[in-house]
Scaffold this active site. Sequence first.
Site, PDB file in Angstrom:
ATOM      1  N   ARG A  89     -19.833  43.456  10.263  1.00  8.34           N
ATOM      2  CA  ARG A  89     -19.042  44.117  11.314  1.00  8.34           C
ATOM      3  C   ARG A  89     -17.947  44.916  10.609  1.00  8.34           C
ATOM      4  NH1 ARG A  89     -14.501  43.171  14.423  1.00  8.34           N
ATOM      5  NH2 ARG A  89     -14.694  43.720  16.625  1.00  8.34           N
ATOM      6  N   LYS A 136      -9.486  42.883   6.903  1.00 10.30           N
ATOM      7  CA  LYS A 136      -8.750  41.717   7.422  1.00 10.30           C
ATOM      8  C   LYS A 136      -7.615  41.276   6.501  1.00 10.30           C
ATOM      9  CE  LYS A 136     -11.752  39.937  10.884  1.00 10.30           C
ATOM     10  NZ  LYS A 136     -12.709  38.953  11.317  1.00 10.30           N
TER      11      LYS A 136
HETATM   12  C1  9MG Z   1     -13.744  40.736  17.680  1.00  2.00           C
HETATM   13  N1  9MG Z   1     -13.792  40.327  16.297  1.00  2.00           N
HETATM   14  C2  9MG Z   1     -12.811  40.491  15.361  1.00  2.00           C
HETATM   15  N2  9MG Z   1     -13.195  39.951  14.196  1.00  2.00           N
HETATM   16  C3  9MG Z   1     -14.436  39.456  14.392  1.00  2.00           C
HETATM   17  C4  9MG Z   1     -15.352  38.775  13.583  1.00  2.00           C
HETATM   18  O1  9MG Z   1     -15.064  38.455  12.326  1.00  2.00           O
HETATM   19  N3  9MG Z   1     -16.529  38.408  14.110  1.00  2.00           N
HETATM   20  C5  9MG Z   1     -16.821  38.684  15.403  1.00  2.00           C
HETATM   21  N4  9MG Z   1     -18.014  38.269  15.876  1.00  2.00           N
HETATM   22  N5  9MG Z   1     -15.994  39.329  16.233  1.00  2.00           N
HETATM   23  C6  9MG Z   1     -14.821  39.692  15.731  1.00  2.00           C
END
Ligand code: 9MG
Length: 266
Positions: free
Chosen positions: A242, A208
């Site tokens: 994630r 990010k």
């Molecule tokens: C779709 N998406 C992109 N970044 C995300 C994040 O940090 N958390 C979740 N739940 N979905 C995300």
Amino acid sequence: MLVMGVLNLTPDSFYDGGRYTTTQLAVARALEMVEEGADIIDIGGESSRPGARSVSLDEELARIVPVVEALTSRSDVLISVDTTKSAVARAAINCGATIINDISALRFDPEMGRVVAQAGAYLVVMHMQGTPETMQQDPRYEDPVSEIKGYLRERMDAAISAGIEREHLIVDPGIGFGKRLTDNLEILRKLSEFRELGVPILVGLSRKSFLGEILDLPTSERLEGTIAANAIAIVNGADIIRVHDAKEGRRTADVAVRLRKDAAQH
Ligand code: 9MG
């Protein structure tokens, strides 16, 4: 500790956009992430990047449904679908998805809570200040962690009122969704405070822009930063990470969980 692998079927997502243009390529990448140690595959058909083009219902269905169908027939991996549309959630659940990752936390589609509840599916309740279009326009907090916890409590109550079981909720502070660098760092430092909500914590840090701000590097060069941030998040209480890079995510998780357990014993 679960690893959620990201699979974006979009032309414009910030890191993997445009890579999985056919069902075959998408399923191959999903199966590769399973081999690498992903427990969940999170499939998205609409980018949530600020300024991203919005996608029609038909287009989102056409991107998601064939991949969920094909993946279910090839693997038992848990399938999550990243959508804010109840019709997409319903179709995906009908072909095997069990988790809905709704970045709007049920705010954008009044039917979403009912659809998830009726299916007995799981829901990721994520914090975002505003909408994807407005979220990075001068976001401000007095006390980010307590404000985000308050929002998540309110959205958990909305989910429970719609009939979703508390045990089927997962919370996510929404790193990068309407936050400055300092807010993202404070959330990671105080992540254990989200334990008070009593449900698993998911974090999405992978490649990010806050990592880009620290490192002054493009998305392609943020893997090491992702690994460092995920390790800290896990030690501070994350239950699900994630990630775009499942192999590195799995190894990070295994080491960080061991460190967390060891720290708890001493
Ligand atoms: C779709 N998406 C992109 N970044 C995300 C994040 O940090 N958390 C979740 N739940 N979905 C995300």
